[in-house]
Design a protein around this motif. Structure first.
Motif, mmCIF file in Angstrom:
data_model
loop_
_atom_site.group_PDB
_atom_site.id
_atom_site.type_symbol
_atom_site.label_atom_id
_atom_site.label_comp_id
_atom_site.label_asym_id
_atom_site.label_seq_id
_atom_site.Cartn_x
_atom_site.Cartn_y
_atom_site.Cartn_z
ATOM 1 N N GLN A 283 -74.851 -54.204 -4.486
ATOM 2 C CA GLN A 283 -74.198 -54.313 -3.186
ATOM 3 C C GLN A 283 -72.823 -54.926 -3.378
ATOM 4 O OE1 GLN A 283 -76.526 -56.413 -0.322
ATOM 5 N NE2 GLN A 283 -75.124 -56.010 1.363
ATOM 6 N N VAL A 284 -71.828 -54.390 -2.659
ATOM 7 C CA VAL A 284 -70.458 -54.870 -2.764
ATOM 8 C C VAL A 284 -70.111 -55.666 -1.504
ATOM 9 C CG1 VAL A 284 -68.057 -54.209 -3.089
ATOM 10 C CG2 VAL A 284 -69.873 -52.838 -4.128
ATOM 11 N N GLN A 285 -69.466 -56.793 -1.701
ATOM 12 C CA GLN A 285 -69.022 -57.614 -0.584
ATOM 13 C C GLN A 285 -67.536 -57.872 -0.695
ATOM 14 O OE1 GLN A 285 -71.571 -61.086 -0.939
ATOM 15 N NE2 GLN A 285 -73.002 -60.250 0.559
ATOM 16 N N VAL A 286 -66.926 -58.114 0.462
ATOM 17 C CA VAL A 286 -65.502 -58.422 0.530
ATOM 18 C C VAL A 286 -65.338 -59.694 1.349
ATOM 19 C CG1 VAL A 286 -63.309 -57.694 1.499
ATOM 20 C CG2 VAL A 286 -64.707 -56.051 0.254
ATOM 21 N N VAL A 287 -64.596 -60.648 0.825
ATOM 22 C CA VAL A 287 -64.396 -61.919 1.521
ATOM 23 C C VAL A 287 -62.910 -62.238 1.576
ATOM 24 C CG1 VAL A 287 -64.874 -64.387 1.512
ATOM 25 C CG2 VAL A 287 -66.645 -62.771 0.791
ATOM 26 N N GLU A 288 -62.434 -62.525 2.790
ATOM 27 C CA GLU A 288 -61.037 -62.904 2.978
ATOM 28 C C GLU A 288 -60.886 -64.418 2.970
ATOM 29 O OE1 GLU A 288 -61.856 -59.389 5.874
ATOM 30 O OE2 GLU A 288 -62.838 -61.262 5.270
ATOM 31 N N SER A 289 -59.685 -64.874 2.649
ATOM 32 C CA SER A 289 -59.383 -66.302 2.702
ATOM 33 C C SER A 289 -57.894 -66.494 2.928
ATOM 34 C CB SER A 289 -59.819 -66.995 1.408
ATOM 35 O OG SER A 289 -59.094 -66.499 0.301
ATOM 36 N N GLY A 290 -57.545 -67.708 3.340
ATOM 37 C CA GLY A 290 -56.131 -68.063 3.456
ATOM 38 C C GLY A 290 -55.578 -68.088 4.862
ATOM 39 N N GLY A 291 -56.355 -67.663 5.851
ATOM 40 C CA GLY A 291 -55.857 -67.711 7.219
ATOM 41 C C GLY A 291 -55.530 -69.130 7.642
ATOM 42 N N ASP A 292 -54.518 -69.252 8.486
ATOM 43 C CA ASP A 292 -54.072 -70.590 8.874
ATOM 44 C C ASP A 292 -53.215 -70.489 10.130
ATOM 45 O OD1 ASP A 292 -52.812 -73.345 6.784
ATOM 46 O OD2 ASP A 292 -53.660 -73.316 8.821
ATOM 47 N N THR A 293 -52.801 -71.624 10.645
ATOM 48 C CA THR A 293 -51.839 -71.693 11.734
ATOM 49 C C THR A 293 -50.495 -72.101 11.160
ATOM 50 O OG1 THR A 293 -53.526 -72.273 13.364
ATOM 51 C CG2 THR A 293 -51.238 -72.798 13.907
ATOM 52 N N VAL A 294 -49.481 -71.292 11.412
ATOM 53 C CA VAL A 294 -48.135 -71.585 10.914
ATOM 54 C C VAL A 294 -47.131 -71.466 12.051
ATOM 55 C CG1 VAL A 294 -48.681 -70.800 8.582
ATOM 56 C CG2 VAL A 294 -47.714 -69.192 10.240
ATOM 57 N N ARG A 295 -45.916 -71.938 11.809
ATOM 58 C CA ARG A 295 -44.866 -71.863 12.816
ATOM 59 C C ARG A 295 -44.051 -70.587 12.629
ATOM 60 N NH1 ARG A 295 -42.594 -78.096 13.240
ATOM 61 N NH2 ARG A 295 -44.568 -79.013 13.932
ATOM 62 N N PRO A 296 -43.402 -70.124 13.690
ATOM 63 C CA PRO A 296 -42.544 -68.940 13.559
ATOM 64 C C PRO A 296 -41.527 -69.096 12.446
ATOM 65 C CG PRO A 296 -42.851 -69.485 15.863
ATOM 66 C CD PRO A 296 -43.468 -70.610 15.072
ATOM 67 N N GLY A 297 -41.347 -68.041 11.671
ATOM 68 C CA GLY A 297 -40.410 -68.068 10.562
ATOM 69 C C GLY A 297 -41.016 -68.488 9.240
ATOM 70 N N GLU A 298 -42.197 -69.063 9.282
ATOM 71 C CA GLU A 298 -42.842 -69.514 8.056
ATOM 72 C C GLU A 298 -43.562 -68.359 7.348
ATOM 73 O OE1 GLU A 298 -43.567 -74.243 8.941
ATOM 74 O OE2 GLU A 298 -45.279 -72.880 9.116
ATOM 75 N N SER A 299 -44.051 -68.674 6.153
ATOM 76 C CA SER A 299 -44.749 -67.688 5.336
ATOM 77 C C SER A 299 -46.201 -68.097 5.149
ATOM 78 C CB SER A 299 -44.078 -67.576 3.960
ATOM 79 O OG SER A 299 -42.744 -67.151 4.078
ATOM 80 N N LEU A 300 -47.009 -67.116 4.828
ATOM 81 C CA LEU A 300 -48.430 -67.360 4.591
ATOM 82 C C LEU A 300 -48.960 -66.273 3.661
ATOM 83 C CD1 LEU A 300 -50.867 -69.153 5.462
ATOM 84 C CD2 LEU A 300 -51.383 -67.390 7.170
ATOM 85 N N THR A 301 -49.830 -66.650 2.765
ATOM 86 C CA THR A 301 -50.488 -65.693 1.879
ATOM 87 C C THR A 301 -51.974 -65.666 2.170
ATOM 88 O OG1 THR A 301 -48.864 -66.019 0.114
ATOM 89 C CG2 THR A 301 -50.991 -65.091 -0.512
ATOM 90 N N VAL A 302 -52.513 -64.467 2.380
ATOM 91 C CA VAL A 302 -53.958 -64.293 2.545
ATOM 92 C C VAL A 302 -54.481 -63.472 1.379
ATOM 93 C CG1 VAL A 302 -54.047 -64.595 5.043
ATOM 94 C CG2 VAL A 302 -53.561 -62.326 4.101
ATOM 95 N N SER A 303 -55.719 -63.742 1.034
ATOM 96 C CA SER A 303 -56.310 -63.092 -0.132
ATOM 97 C C SER A 303 -57.649 -62.478 0.215
ATOM 98 C CB SER A 303 -56.498 -64.113 -1.256
ATOM 99 O OG SER A 303 -55.269 -64.689 -1.635
ATOM 100 N N CYS A 304 -58.038 -61.520 -0.611
ATOM 101 C CA CYS A 304 -59.303 -60.816 -0.407
ATOM 102 C C CYS A 304 -59.955 -60.618 -1.773
ATOM 103 C CB CYS A 304 -59.026 -59.472 0.260
ATOM 104 S SG CYS A 304 -60.434 -58.360 0.330
ATOM 105 N N GLN A 305 -61.227 -60.911 -1.847
ATOM 106 C CA GLN A 305 -61.949 -60.769 -3.102
ATOM 107 C C GLN A 305 -63.159 -59.856 -2.905
ATOM 108 O OE1 GLN A 305 -61.253 -62.312 -6.323
ATOM 109 N NE2 GLN A 305 -62.688 -60.654 -6.810
ATOM 110 N N ALA A 306 -63.221 -58.806 -3.708
ATOM 111 C CA ALA A 306 -64.405 -57.930 -3.705
ATOM 112 C C ALA A 306 -65.316 -58.360 -4.836
ATOM 113 C CB ALA A 306 -63.994 -56.478 -3.881
#
Length: 121
Positions: free
Chosen positions: A1-24
């Protein structure tokens, strides 16, 4: 069985950067493509970026020039770097993996449960 999990979501201010990741993870599979989609409550889920096994990347118009998606096929992981975020980017971000499963000898479409990105001052 294959699973996918996301991570990295957050609250940021306008103009800022954010990285989200996904692992299968799982056994006996090969990644054909991985992509990010997002959904705002009450609206349809929409494409953000999709990377195929040849590392061709398709971006939604709202992501061009601001977001960068990349896949590490050796690690079965997908990363989305988001720059110049604005409140309209607030959404739940979902990862989708298109895989070939050797266990069942057919292609599978696997979705994660999502990670929340909120852009607010």
């Amino acid at each position: 069985q294959v699973q996918v999990v996301e991570s990295g979501g957050d609250t940021v201010r306008p103009g800022e950067s954010l990285t989200v990741s996904c692992q299968a993870s799982g056994s006996s599979f090969t990644i054909n493509a991985m992509g990010w989609y997002r959904q705002i409550p009450g609206k349809d889920r929409e494409l953000v970026a999709n990377v195929d096994r040849f590392e061709n990347v398709e971006y939604a118009p709202h992501a061009i020039g601001r977001f960068t998606a990349s896949v590490n096929f050796a690690k079965n992981s997908l990363t989305l770097i988001m720059n110049s975020l604005n409140p309209e980017d607030t959404a739940t971000y979902y990862c989708k993996a298109l895989v070939w499963s050797y266990a069942v000898s057919k292609p599978l479409e696997i979705w994660g449960r999502g990670t929340q990105v909120t852009v607010s001052s």
